[in-house]
Write a protein that holds these residues in place. Structure first.
Motif, mmCIF file in Angstrom:
data_model
loop_
_atom_site.group_PDB
_atom_site.id
_atom_site.type_symbol
_atom_site.label_atom_id
_atom_site.label_comp_id
_atom_site.label_asym_id
_atom_site.label_seq_id
_atom_site.Cartn_x
_atom_site.Cartn_y
_atom_site.Cartn_z
ATOM 1 N N VAL A 1 25.296 -38.169 7.445
ATOM 2 C CA VAL A 1 24.010 -37.483 7.355
ATOM 3 C C VAL A 1 23.882 -36.779 6.005
ATOM 4 C CG1 VAL A 1 22.526 -35.707 8.390
ATOM 5 C CG2 VAL A 1 24.028 -37.093 9.861
ATOM 6 N N LEU A 2 22.715 -36.944 5.384
ATOM 7 C CA LEU A 2 22.366 -36.201 4.174
ATOM 8 C C LEU A 2 21.226 -35.265 4.522
ATOM 9 C CD1 LEU A 2 22.539 -35.686 1.089
ATOM 10 C CD2 LEU A 2 20.832 -37.511 0.806
ATOM 11 N N MET A 3 21.426 -33.955 4.316
ATOM 12 C CA MET A 3 20.385 -32.974 4.599
ATOM 13 C C MET A 3 19.865 -32.396 3.293
ATOM 14 S SD MET A 3 20.386 -29.926 7.407
ATOM 15 C CE MET A 3 18.819 -29.130 7.848
ATOM 16 N N ILE A 4 18.571 -32.597 3.039
ATOM 17 C CA ILE A 4 17.931 -32.125 1.815
ATOM 18 C C ILE A 4 17.132 -30.872 2.159
ATOM 19 C CG2 ILE A 4 16.355 -32.727 -0.060
ATOM 20 C CD1 ILE A 4 16.970 -35.676 0.527
ATOM 21 N N THR A 5 17.599 -29.710 1.668
ATOM 22 C CA THR A 5 16.973 -28.433 2.013
ATOM 23 C C THR A 5 16.147 -27.949 0.821
ATOM 24 O OG1 THR A 5 18.910 -27.178 1.280
ATOM 25 C CG2 THR A 5 18.856 -27.865 3.569
ATOM 26 N N LEU B 1 28.796 -34.975 6.626
ATOM 27 C CA LEU B 1 27.560 -34.218 6.420
ATOM 28 C C LEU B 1 27.560 -33.634 5.006
ATOM 29 C CD1 LEU B 1 24.948 -32.817 7.310
ATOM 30 C CD2 LEU B 1 26.346 -31.009 8.352
ATOM 31 N N GLU B 2 26.538 -33.997 4.225
ATOM 32 C CA GLU B 2 26.406 -33.463 2.873
ATOM 33 C C GLU B 2 25.011 -32.863 2.698
ATOM 34 O OE1 GLU B 2 27.656 -35.895 -0.368
ATOM 35 O OE2 GLU B 2 29.442 -36.643 0.687
ATOM 36 N N PHE B 3 24.915 -31.959 1.726
ATOM 37 C CA PHE B 3 23.660 -31.251 1.477
ATOM 38 C C PHE B 3 23.214 -31.467 0.036
ATOM 39 C CE2 PHE B 3 25.781 -29.006 4.872
ATOM 40 C CZ PHE B 3 24.765 -28.622 5.730
ATOM 41 N N ILE B 4 21.907 -31.484 -0.147
ATOM 42 C CA ILE B 4 21.323 -31.305 -1.475
ATOM 43 C C ILE B 4 20.504 -30.023 -1.378
ATOM 44 C CG2 ILE B 4 19.811 -32.186 -3.278
ATOM 45 C CD1 ILE B 4 20.432 -34.978 -2.415
ATOM 46 N N PHE B 5 20.891 -29.016 -2.156
ATOM 47 C CA PHE B 5 20.247 -27.716 -2.062
ATOM 48 C C PHE B 5 19.008 -27.636 -2.945
ATOM 49 C CE2 PHE B 5 24.753 -26.698 -1.035
ATOM 50 C CZ PHE B 5 24.541 -26.261 0.263
ATOM 51 N N TRP C 1 24.117 -43.521 3.667
ATOM 52 C CA TRP C 1 23.536 -42.536 4.589
ATOM 53 C C TRP C 1 22.912 -43.249 5.778
ATOM 54 C CZ3 TRP C 1 25.703 -38.442 3.080
ATOM 55 C CH2 TRP C 1 25.854 -38.143 1.714
ATOM 56 N N ASP C 2 23.320 -42.857 6.976
ATOM 57 C CA ASP C 2 22.680 -43.367 8.189
ATOM 58 C C ASP C 2 21.411 -42.579 8.483
ATOM 59 O OD1 ASP C 2 24.784 -45.308 9.059
ATOM 60 O OD2 ASP C 2 25.994 -43.482 9.123
ATOM 61 N N VAL C 3 21.476 -41.260 8.237
ATOM 62 C CA VAL C 3 20.345 -40.372 8.520
ATOM 63 C C VAL C 3 20.090 -39.474 7.315
ATOM 64 C CG1 VAL C 3 19.473 -38.511 9.998
ATOM 65 C CG2 VAL C 3 20.875 -40.331 10.998
ATOM 66 N N VAL C 4 18.815 -39.353 6.949
ATOM 67 C CA VAL C 4 18.411 -38.408 5.898
ATOM 68 C C VAL C 4 17.427 -37.422 6.524
ATOM 69 C CG1 VAL C 4 17.223 -38.110 3.699
ATOM 70 C CG2 VAL C 4 18.759 -40.062 4.022
ATOM 71 N N ILE C 5 17.733 -36.132 6.363
ATOM 72 C CA ILE C 5 16.877 -35.065 6.889
ATOM 73 C C ILE C 5 16.217 -34.357 5.704
ATOM 74 C CG2 ILE C 5 16.794 -32.902 8.192
ATOM 75 C CD1 ILE C 5 19.296 -33.834 9.690
ATOM 76 N N ILE C 6 14.895 -34.239 5.732
ATOM 77 C CA ILE C 6 14.150 -33.557 4.669
ATOM 78 C C ILE C 6 13.467 -32.332 5.265
ATOM 79 C CG2 ILE C 6 12.322 -33.745 2.938
ATOM 80 C CD1 ILE C 6 12.827 -36.757 2.880
#
Length: 253
Positions: free
Chosen positions: A96-100, A127-131, A168-173
């Motif tokens: 999962v990539l979470m873009i905050t 799980l990784e983040f882009i801040f 990435w299987d899932v990208v959260i924006i």
């Protein structure tokens, strides 16, 4: 005596050709004869969240401002990346990539640390983040939407070259509207165009997409989830799954 293998340096033309193969290619729309698929059974639906979110689906997560969307999405990210349940539903373990884009970097890091302590689970590299600071500090004139799209395309290229940590299987924006320079969230036309553009970008890289957005103005307590989303006239027809946060109804005695 050791042998040395000589590898000739790529010419400028070869380097250019290597770069060009990753650019988007405009193609014609194709029709498919019935005979090509009539007797071919469809693959079973692969759910990442049991009964709710399938692979390559679009999940739109709506709620009023300060309703707790970001916290809920972080919990969902933990569930997907660790393979633990989310509100009683089984989740498939995936990357999962979470873009905050809205909350401060420190706020997101603190929430993540508290969840690790509370849940007793740490997804680590799953799980990784882009801040937010990554986009605010770039200052190169490129839109946030283009930055996100280019990041996903570059990661797809790296994954195809064998780097599994780039897949990435899932990208959260979180949230969606930060991808646009300016947008009227209650405009069906503007929101629909943005969601379709983001959806198209996700399909190019083959990932499931989860986006946070505001609920429409007024009460949403009695509305279906897809109707509660800002710009629901168009947005309500684009996604496959919807979650809408509504105020908890207190018992009245």
């Amino acid at each position: 005596m050791s042998e040395t293998t000589f590898t000739p340096e790529k010419t400028e033309v070869e380097k250019l050709a290597e770069d060009l193969k990753w650019l988007p290619v405009k193609r014609l729309v194709k029709s498919v004869p019935l005979g090509n698929f009539r007797d071919k059974p469809e693959k079973p639906i692969e759910y990442l969240v049991e009964g709710l979110l399938a692979r390559e689906d679009l999940l739109i997560f709506a709620g009023k401002s300060k309703a707790g969307k970001s916290t809920c999405l972080l919990n969902l990210a933990f569930s997907l990346s660790s393979g633990s349940d989310f509100v009683g539903r089984v989740c498939q373990k995936c990357r999962v990539l979470m873009i905050t884009l809205e909350d401060k970097d420190k706020t997101v890091r603190n929430r993540a640390r508290k969840l690790v302590e509370k849940l007793g689970v740490c997804p680590d590299q799953n799980l990784e983040f882009i801040f937010r600071s990554e986009f605010l500090e770039a200052g190169d004139g490129e839109s946030v939407f283009d930055k996100v799209s280019n990041k996903l395309l570059e990661d797809k290229r790296r994954a195809e070259e064998g780097n599994q940590l780039a897949k990435w299987d899932v990208v959260i924006i979180d949230p969606l509207y930060y991808l646009a320079d300016s947008i009227e969230e209650n405009s069906s036309k503007e929101m629909g165009a943005l969601v379709r553009a983001v959806r198209g970008s996700a399909l190019k890289v083959g990932c499931t997409l989860i986006v946070a957005t505001h609920s429409k103005k007024g009460s949403v307590a009695d509305l279906e989830a897809e109707e509660a989303t800002a710009g629901s006239g168009m947005v309500g027809r684009i996604g496959e799954a919807y979650i809408s946060l509504a105020p908890h109804e207190k018992d009245r005695k």
